[in-house]
Design a protein around this motif. Structure first.
Motif, PDB file in Angstrom:
ATOM      1  N   HIS A 121      -2.483  10.862   0.799  1.00 39.95           N
ATOM      2  CA  HIS A 121      -2.686   9.723   1.270  1.00 39.95           C
ATOM      3  C   HIS A 121      -2.887   9.516   2.825  1.00 39.95           C
ATOM      4  N   PRO A 135      -9.134   0.423  -0.552  1.00 37.82           N
ATOM      5  CA  PRO A 135      -7.746   0.757  -0.980  1.00 37.82           C
ATOM      6  C   PRO A 135      -7.615   1.973  -2.099  1.00 37.82           C
ATOM      7  N   GLN A 136      -6.402   2.725  -1.937  1.00 41.89           N
ATOM      8  CA  GLN A 136      -6.599   3.747  -2.609  1.00 41.89           C
ATOM      9  C   GLN A 136      -5.947   3.537  -4.038  1.00 41.89           C
ATOM     10  N   GLU A 137      -6.520   3.981  -5.319  1.00 34.87           N
ATOM     11  CA  GLU A 137      -6.276   3.649  -6.453  1.00 34.87           C
ATOM     12  C   GLU A 137      -4.929   4.435  -6.615  1.00 34.87           C
ATOM     13  N   SER A 138      -3.750   3.632  -7.078  1.00 34.94           N
ATOM     14  CA  SER A 138      -2.398   4.383  -7.189  1.00 34.94           C
ATOM     15  C   SER A 138      -2.472   5.197  -8.736  1.00 34.94           C
ATOM     16  N   ARG A 141      -2.857  -5.793  -4.191  1.00 37.96           N
ATOM     17  CA  ARG A 141      -3.001  -4.866  -3.017  1.00 37.96           C
ATOM     18  C   ARG A 141      -1.625  -4.570  -2.542  1.00 37.96           C
ATOM     19  N   TRP A 191      -2.048  -0.107   1.636  1.00 33.97           N
ATOM     20  CA  TRP A 191      -3.241   0.656   1.695  1.00 33.97           C
ATOM     21  C   TRP A 191      -3.730   0.962   0.149  1.00 33.97           C
ATOM     22  N   ARG A 192      -2.699   0.610  -0.845  1.00 36.94           N
ATOM     23  CA  ARG A 192      -3.033   0.886  -2.141  1.00 36.94           C
ATOM     24  C   ARG A 192      -3.556  -0.262  -3.098  1.00 36.94           C
ATOM     25  N   LYS A 193      -4.114   0.411  -4.355  1.00 38.42           N
ATOM     26  CA  LYS A 193      -4.393  -0.995  -5.124  1.00 38.42           C
ATOM     27  C   LYS A 193      -3.562  -0.482  -6.329  1.00 38.42           C
ATOM     28  N   THR A 230      -6.313   7.965   3.671  1.00 37.60           N
ATOM     29  CA  THR A 230      -6.493   6.603   3.347  1.00 37.60           C
ATOM     30  C   THR A 230      -5.473   5.745   4.383  1.00 37.60           C
ATOM     31  N   THR A 231      -4.332   6.249   4.836  1.00 35.92           N
ATOM     32  CA  THR A 231      -3.195   5.608   5.557  1.00 35.92           C
ATOM     33  C   THR A 231      -3.894   5.460   6.850  1.00 35.92           C
TER      34      THR A 231
END
Lengths: 179, 473
Positions: free
Chosen positions: B65, B373-376, A80, A83-85, B68-69
Motif C-alpha cells: 500500500h 485506486p487500489q483494488e482491495s 471508493r 485510496w482503495r476500491k 498507492t497511499t
C-alpha cells in the motif's frame, strides 16, 4: 572571551514591546497561513463523497415481470474507500409496483441500518433488530423506523434491470441521500 | 484583565522566569545573522514533525500500500502534494542549514571552552538527521526509493557482522514489506525520539556554556537575545518558509512509478547529499571495498567528532587555526568534487544519460496519470475469479457453461456456494480431473439426494466446465 555586560544603550521598553507585538503578529500570521494546507489535508475526506456509484446490474428484467412476492437480489457495487476500491455485495428487494413495473427497495432498515428480511408466512418485511414491520410494498406498518423502506432508482435497459444503489440517512422521517 | 491573567499564570507556572531565562540570554558582541542557523534547524525539524504527522493520516507502511497511499496523497488529497513537498524539501533544507551551522561553528571556533559535549551532541544530531533522510527515502516505495535503498543497504560490507547487519536493517535478505516496516518505525518513532532527546541536550548544553560570540571579540556590548536576535531568527525562519513554500507550490516533489524489483535497467541515484558518498564507493572495488566503505569514513567521522579535542587552546580566529579549518574545508571540497564528478560521469556516458532521461520521463508520465485506486483483495474475489477465467479461453467457455447450465443457481455466481448448494472451491483438490468430469455429468447418489441434476452437455463443454470448476479459488 570578553566579559559579558549588558549595553547601556539597551532598547527602551517601548521599542521592546513594539518588537514583541510585531513578532507575535508575524508568528500568528505565518502560523495561520501554514495551517491552511494542513487543515485542507485533514478535512479532505469530509469534502469528497466516499462512494462513486454507477448503475448496477440486478439481473434480466423478465425475471421480475410477474412477481407475486418480493424477490431478494444481491448486487455487487464498486465503492471508493479512500485510496482503495472495494466491491461489496448489497442486498435489495424487487417488488411489483402499482403500475406493474418493478420497484427496487433497499434492504437497509431506515431505523438503525439492520438488514430487513422478507417473511413469507406473514407476507411482510420484518427488521430483525428492533421489530420494524413493513408491508410488501415497503410502507411502514409498525415499529420504530421513522419511514418506510427506501426505494432505489431503477430502470430497465437492454432487457436488464439496473439499480443505482445509495445510502440514506437513518432515523429521519424523510429520505436523504448520504452517499 | 490581561495583566491579572498573566499574574495568575505566572503564579501557577513561573512563566515570567522562564521567558526571562529564554529571552534575556546575553549574546556577546550583540545579535548577528551568523547565529540564526541553530534556531533555523529547530524550526525546520518542528516543520518536519508536523508535516510528517499529517502525512501519516494517509500513509500505510506496507509494500502493498505504501506507493498507492503516497500517490493518493500526491494526486488526490487536497494540499497533499504541498504538504508532502514541504516534508521532502524540508529534509534537504535541514542538510543545507546543518552544513551552514557546522561551518559557522568551525569558522568561529565555537566548540572551544566547555563545549566539547555540546559539539559531540551536535555530531550525534547530524548522524540522526542523515539517518532520517536515509529511512524516509524508502517510504514512498517508488522505483528510485527501492533501488537507491537496495544499493545503500548493500554497503554493510564488514566481514562476519556485515551480512547480519544488512539482514537486520532489511528485515531479511531482500527488500520487502518488512524493510518498509523497519524504516517506518525508525523514521517516525525511534529516530525522532532520539532527536528530541539530543536537541534538548544540545540546547541545554548551549545555554549552560553560553553563546560564544564572534571569534574576534566585537567592540559592541553584549545584548540580550530578545528582541533583536529573536527578530533575526524569525526573519530567517520566514525566509525558510517562503523558500519551501515556493518550491512546494511551483515544483512539487515528484513520485515515480511503483517499485518493480524485476526492472534490470533502473539506475538508482541517491538524493544530492548522498551523491558524494555514492561516487566515493565507485573507487573501491571488491576486496578493498571494506577500506573505502567502512575504514576511511569511520576514521573521518571520528576525526570530525574529535575536532574540539584536537584543536584545543583558546585561539578562535580561523586564520590562526589553519589545521582544523583547513582540514574541514578540504573535506568539504573533496565531497563537492565527488558530487560534481558523479554528475559529469552520468552526463558523459550516453547510455547512462539516456537511461536517466528515460527514468525522468517515466516519473513525469506517472505524475501525469490520474490516481488509480487500489483494488482491495478480499472483496474482489468474484471479479478476480472472473478475470482469471476470462484470461483462458477454455475456462472462459467453462464459466459460460456454468451459467447456461444454471450451476450458479445453487453453487452461487462464482461457485462459492449459496443456501441451496455447496461451494465448489477446492473440488479439484478432492478429485482427479477425470473423477470431477464424471461426477459433474453424473452426480453421485449423495449429490443427487441433495438436488444435483445430471448434466446433458457435450464432451467439449464438460471439459471446459471441469477446467473452470478446477480453477475456482
Amino acid at each position: 572571551m570578553s566579559e559579558v555586560t549588558f549595553s547601556s544603550a539597551r532598547p527602551t521598553e517601548t521599542r521592546r514591546s513594539f518588537l514583541g507585538a510585531l513578532i507575535a503578529m508575524g508568528t500568528a500570521t505565518v502560523g495561520a497561513i501554514l495551517a491552511i494546507p494542513l487543515a485542507r489535508l485533514t478535512l479532505d475526506p469530509l469534502w469528497r463523497t466516499t462512494t462513486q456509484i454507477l448503475w448496477s446490474d440486478a439481473g434480466p428484467a423478465k425475471d421480475f415481470a410477474a412477481l407475486t412476492a418480493p424477490v431478494r437480489v444481491q448486487i455487487t457495487i464498486e465503492q471508493r474507500d479512500g485510496w482503495r476500491k472495494v466491491l461489496s455485495d448489497k442486498a435489495l428487494y424487487v417488488v411489483k409496483g402499482s403500475d406493474g413495473r418493478p420497484r427496487v427497495l433497499s434492504a437497509v432498515c431506515p431505523h438503525l441500518g439492520c438488514s430487513i428480511g422478507w417473511n413469507e408466512d406473514r407476507r411482510q418485511f420484518v427488521c430483525p433488530c428492533h421489530n420494524g414491520v413493513f408491508a410488501a410494498d415497503g410502507t411502514l406498518m409498525s415499529g420504530p423506523p421513522p419511514r418506510g423502506m427506501d426505494e432505489l432508482d431503477a430502470m430497465v435497459e437492454d432487457g436488464r434491470l439496473k439499480v443505482r444503489y445509495q445510502y440514506f440517512r437513518q432515523l429521519v422521517p424523510t429520505k436523504e441521500i448520504i452517499a | 484583565m490581561i495583566r491579572r491573567f498573566a499574574d495568575w499564570l505566572d503564579r501557577q507556572t513561573g512563566i515570567r522566569g522562564l521567558l526571562h531565562a529564554a529571552l534575556d540570554e546575553p549574546i556577546p558582541g550583540g545579535a548577528s545573522f551568523a547565529y540564526v542557523f541553530g534556531s533555523g534547524l529547530l524550526f525546520l525539524f518542528i516543520s518536519q514533525v508536523i508535516t510528517g504527522v499529517f502525512l501519516a493520516l494517509y500513509y500505510v507502511p506496507s509494500a502493498d500500500h505504501a506507493h498507492t497511499t503516497v500517490a493518493y496523497i500526491v494526486k488526490e488529497v487536497s494540499s497533499g502534494s504541498f504538504v508532502r513537498s514541504i516534508h521532502v524539501y524540508g529534509s534537504s533544507a535541514i542538510i543545507i542549514v546543518l552544513l551552514l551551522h557546522i561551518a559557522q561553528t568551525i569558522l568561529f571556533g565555537s566548540y572551544k571552552g566547555p563545549r566539547h559535549l555540546l559539539w559531540l551532541s551536535g555530531c550525534v544530531l547530524f548522524a540522526l538527521m542523515l539517518a532520517m533522510a536515509f529511512t524516509g527515502y524508502l517510504l514512498p516505495w517508488d522505483q528510485k526509493a527501492y533501488f537507491a535503498t537496495a544499493v545503500s543497504t548493500n554497503i554493510f560490507v564488514l566481514p562476519v557482522v556485515g551480512p547480519w547487519i544488512k539482514a537486520f536493517v532489511r528485515g531479511g535478505n531482500e527488500l520487502g514489506t518488512l524493510t518498509i516496516s523497519r524504516f517506518f518505525v525508525a523514521h517516525v518513532f525511534v529516530l525522532p525520539a532520539l532527536i528530541f532527546a539530543f536537541v534538548a541536550t544540545h540546547v541545554y548544553l548551549f545555554r549552560r556554556a553560553g553563546a560564544s560570540g564572534a571569534p574576534v571579540p566585537r567592540r559592541t556590548a553584549a545584548e540580550s537575545f530578545y528582541p533583536r536576535q529573536l527578530v533575526m531568527d524569525m526573519a530567517f525562519a520566514a525566509l525558510l518558509v517562503l523558500a519551501l513554500g515556493a518550491l512546494a507550490q511551483w515544483t512539487p516533489a515528484e513520485l515515480g512509478p511503483e517499485a518493480n524489483a524485476a526492472d534490470t535497467h533502473f539506475l538508482p541515484r541517491p538524493e544530492w547529499y548522498y551523491v558524494p558518498i555514492f561516487q566515493w564507493l565507485k573507487y573501491w572495488p571488491g576486496d578493498r571495498a571494506v577500506v573505502g566503505i567502512f575504514v576511511i569514513p569511520t576514521i573521518v567521522a571520528l576525526l570530525f567528532a574529535a575536532l574540539p579535542f584536537l584543536d584545543h587552546g583558546t585561539e578562535r580566529r580561523p586564520w590562526r587555526r589553519p589545521w582544523s579549518v583547513g582540514a574541514c574545508a578540504a573535506l568539504m571540497i573533496a565531497l563537492v568534487t565527488l558530487g560534481v564528478r558523479s554528475r559529469e560521469q552520468d552526463r558523459s556516458d550516453p547510455a547512462v544519460a539516456r537511461q536517466l532521461d528515460a527514468q525522468r520521463d517515466a516519473v513525469r508520465a506517472y505524475m501525469a496519470e490520474a490516481f488509480e485506486p487500489q483494488e482491495s483483495a478480499g472483496s474482489l474475489r468474484v471479479a478476480n475469479a472472473s478475470l482469471a477465467a476470462v484470461a483462458n479461453p477454455l475456462t472462459a467457455r467453462g464459466q459460460k457453461v456454468f451459467g447456461e447450465q444454471s450451476c450458479d443457481v445453487c453453487h452461487g455466481p462464482d461457485g462459492h456456494g449459496s443456501d441451496s448448494g455447496p461451494s465448489l472451491v477446492g473440488a479439484a483438490a478432492r478429485h482427479t480431473e477425470g473423477e470431477l468430469s464424471r461426477i459433474i455429468k453424473t452426480p453421485t447418489q449423495k449429490m443427487s439426494d441433495s438436488g444435483m441434476q445430471p448434466l446433458d452437455i457435450s464432451d467439449d463443454d464438460l471439459a471446459a466446465l471441469t477446467a473452470y470448476v478446477s480453477m475456482l479459488k
